[in-house]
Write a protein that holds these residues in place. Structure first.
Motif, PDB file in Angstrom:
ATOM      1  N   HIS A  44     -40.869  62.140  39.132  1.00  0.00           N
ATOM      2  CA  HIS A  44     -42.158  62.820  39.199  1.00  0.00           C
ATOM      3  C   HIS A  44     -43.322  61.982  39.712  1.00  0.00           C
ATOM      4  CE1 HIS A  44     -40.160  66.068  37.221  1.00  0.00           C
ATOM      5  NE2 HIS A  44     -39.826  65.285  36.224  1.00  0.00           N
ATOM      6  N   GLN A  45     -43.149  60.663  39.880  1.00  0.00           N
ATOM      7  CA  GLN A  45     -44.275  59.829  40.266  1.00  0.00           C
ATOM      8  C   GLN A  45     -44.920  60.312  41.561  1.00  0.00           C
ATOM      9  OE1 GLN A  45     -43.707  55.590  40.260  1.00  0.00           O
ATOM     10  NE2 GLN A  45     -45.553  55.205  41.425  1.00  0.00           N
ATOM     11  N   TRP A  46     -44.107  60.625  42.540  1.00  0.00           N
ATOM     12  CA  TRP A  46     -44.646  61.065  43.822  1.00  0.00           C
ATOM     13  C   TRP A  46     -44.557  62.579  43.954  1.00  0.00           C
ATOM     14  CZ3 TRP A  46     -42.576  56.655  47.458  1.00  0.00           C
ATOM     15  CH2 TRP A  46     -43.383  55.522  47.286  1.00  0.00           C
ATOM     16  N   GLU A  54     -61.217  51.717  44.649  1.00  0.00           N
ATOM     17  CA  GLU A  54     -60.251  52.808  44.500  1.00  0.00           C
ATOM     18  C   GLU A  54     -60.886  53.783  43.509  1.00  0.00           C
ATOM     19  OE1 GLU A  54     -58.124  55.577  44.029  1.00  0.00           O
ATOM     20  OE2 GLU A  54     -56.928  54.231  45.264  1.00  0.00           O
ATOM     21  N   PRO A  55     -61.250  54.997  43.954  1.00  0.00           N
ATOM     22  CA  PRO A  55     -61.943  55.938  43.056  1.00  0.00           C
ATOM     23  C   PRO A  55     -61.231  56.189  41.727  1.00  0.00           C
ATOM     24  CG  PRO A  55     -62.059  56.711  45.310  1.00  0.00           C
ATOM     25  CD  PRO A  55     -61.130  55.523  45.315  1.00  0.00           C
ATOM     26  N   SER A  56     -59.903  56.252  41.728  1.00  0.00           N
ATOM     27  CA  SER A  56     -59.193  56.526  40.476  1.00  0.00           C
ATOM     28  C   SER A  56     -59.258  55.355  39.491  1.00  0.00           C
ATOM     29  CB  SER A  56     -57.742  56.928  40.746  1.00  0.00           C
ATOM     30  OG  SER A  56     -57.035  55.875  41.334  1.00  0.00           O
ATOM     31  N   TYR A  57     -59.767  54.203  39.936  1.00  0.00           N
ATOM     32  CA  TYR A  57     -59.880  53.044  39.046  1.00  0.00           C
ATOM     33  C   TYR A  57     -61.253  52.962  38.368  1.00  0.00           C
ATOM     34  CZ  TYR A  57     -55.580  51.206  41.185  1.00  0.00           C
ATOM     35  OH  TYR A  57     -54.297  51.016  41.612  1.00  0.00           O
ATOM     36  N   ASP A 113     -51.323  50.237  40.353  1.00  0.00           N
ATOM     37  CA  ASP A 113     -50.909  51.125  39.269  1.00  0.00           C
ATOM     38  C   ASP A 113     -49.537  51.690  39.573  1.00  0.00           C
ATOM     39  OD1 ASP A 113     -51.168  54.142  40.306  1.00  0.00           O
ATOM     40  OD2 ASP A 113     -52.821  52.982  41.159  1.00  0.00           O
ATOM     41  N   THR A 114     -48.902  52.198  38.523  1.00  0.00           N
ATOM     42  CA  THR A 114     -47.615  52.854  38.698  1.00  0.00           C
ATOM     43  C   THR A 114     -47.363  53.825  37.553  1.00  0.00           C
ATOM     44  OG1 THR A 114     -45.311  52.494  39.345  1.00  0.00           O
ATOM     45  CG2 THR A 114     -46.123  51.184  37.478  1.00  0.00           C
ATOM     46  N   HIS A 115     -46.389  54.674  37.753  1.00  0.00           N
ATOM     47  CA  HIS A 115     -45.971  55.651  36.746  1.00  0.00           C
ATOM     48  C   HIS A 115     -45.289  54.919  35.592  1.00  0.00           C
ATOM     49  CE1 HIS A 115     -43.783  59.092  35.053  1.00  0.00           C
ATOM     50  NE2 HIS A 115     -44.661  59.847  35.684  1.00  0.00           N
ATOM     51  N   GLU A 116     -45.459  55.452  34.402  1.00  0.00           N
ATOM     52  CA  GLU A 116     -44.839  54.870  33.209  1.00  0.00           C
ATOM     53  C   GLU A 116     -43.331  54.689  33.384  1.00  0.00           C
ATOM     54  OE1 GLU A 116     -44.414  55.906  28.435  1.00  0.00           O
ATOM     55  OE2 GLU A 116     -45.151  57.448  29.815  1.00  0.00           O
ATOM     56  N   LYS A 117     -42.685  55.624  34.085  1.00  0.00           N
ATOM     57  CA  LYS A 117     -41.226  55.568  34.220  1.00  0.00           C
ATOM     58  C   LYS A 117     -40.752  54.740  35.417  1.00  0.00           C
ATOM     59  CE  LYS A 117     -40.326  59.647  31.628  1.00  0.00           C
ATOM     60  NZ  LYS A 117     -39.304  60.572  31.262  1.00  0.00           N
ATOM     61  N   VAL A 168     -54.776  59.679  38.335  1.00  0.00           N
ATOM     62  CA  VAL A 168     -54.795  59.792  39.794  1.00  0.00           C
ATOM     63  C   VAL A 168     -55.211  61.203  40.203  1.00  0.00           C
ATOM     64  CG1 VAL A 168     -53.175  57.897  40.184  1.00  0.00           C
ATOM     65  CG2 VAL A 168     -52.291  60.212  39.872  1.00  0.00           C
ATOM     66  N   ASP A 169     -55.360  61.408  41.507  1.00  0.00           N
ATOM     67  CA  ASP A 169     -55.895  62.662  42.056  1.00  0.00           C
ATOM     68  C   ASP A 169     -55.207  63.922  41.553  1.00  0.00           C
ATOM     69  OD1 ASP A 169     -57.797  61.286  43.496  1.00  0.00           O
ATOM     70  OD2 ASP A 169     -56.679  61.355  45.378  1.00  0.00           O
ATOM     71  N   ASP A 170     -53.894  63.861  41.326  1.00  0.00           N
ATOM     72  CA  ASP A 170     -53.188  65.076  40.899  1.00  0.00           C
ATOM     73  C   ASP A 170     -53.299  65.313  39.390  1.00  0.00           C
ATOM     74  OD1 ASP A 170     -51.394  63.316  39.704  1.00  0.00           O
ATOM     75  OD2 ASP A 170     -49.688  63.892  40.953  1.00  0.00           O
ATOM     76  N   GLY A 171     -54.086  64.475  38.700  1.00  0.00           N
ATOM     77  CA  GLY A 171     -54.325  64.648  37.274  1.00  0.00           C
ATOM     78  C   GLY A 171     -53.326  63.959  36.368  1.00  0.00           C
TER      79      GLY A 171
END
Length: 164
Positions: free
Chosen positions: A32-34, A74-77, A124-128, A149-152
């Motif tokens: 699901h990360q991407w 980076e806006p999400s940061y 950053d990265t996904h927990e998994k 991130v942008d997709d919430g």
């Protein structure tokens, strides 16, 4: 390994590498990360190339990896939860490291290359995404908290600062 800026003619190879990377992440328990089968979208990659923040990793003339890197915000940061960034100074951002699997150590080489250009990095990265989380630990990054991130969706955020 040689790292250079991506060019428009690299787009097909970049899309091939991201396809392989999405499959690898799914096989490693991180489907699901991407999000979907189209991330990163071709238009995003074209924008990265235009903005000169897209890079290619080559081995013996073959494209074996790709990533996005720039120095700036980076806006999400902007907002971090359950922790804090190590400093508020200008930083380099690494996104979307991907390899086609033919050459080992691409993630490590990318981090080293970026650290040679800026001593303060955020990523950053996904927990998994255990592969990336292990790379960050190995390369001496500090876990700083969680960002959105942008997709919430949520990501684990890391920072590394090299002392001068």
């Amino acid at each position: 390994m040689r790292i250079r800026q991506s060019r428009p003619e690299d787009l097909e190879e970049m899309l091939r590498i991201y396809e392989i990377a999405r499959r690898f992440m799914a096989e490693q328990g991180n489907p699901h990360q991407w999000g979907d089968d189209n991330y990163p979208a071709e238009e995003l990659l074209k924008e990265d190339i235009r903005e000169q923040r897209s890079y290619i990793c080559e081995e013996d003339g073959a494209v074996v990896g790709t990533f996005c890197y720039w120095i700036g915000e980076e806006p999400s940061y902007r907002e971090i939860r359950e922790g804090e960034w190590m400093n508020d100074q200008v930083y380099g951002v690494i996104h979307r490291i991907a390899s086609d699997g033919r050459v080992k150590g691409i993630g490590s080489a990318v981090v080293d290359w970026c650290l040679n250009r800026h001593k303060n990095l955020r990523i950053d990265t996904h927990e998994k995404n255990l592969v990336m989380r292990n790379l960050f630990r190995k390369k001496g990054f500090t876990y700083c908290g969680k960002i959105t991130v942008d997709d919430g969706t949520e990501r684990f955020a890391y920072q590394k600062i090299l002392e001068s």
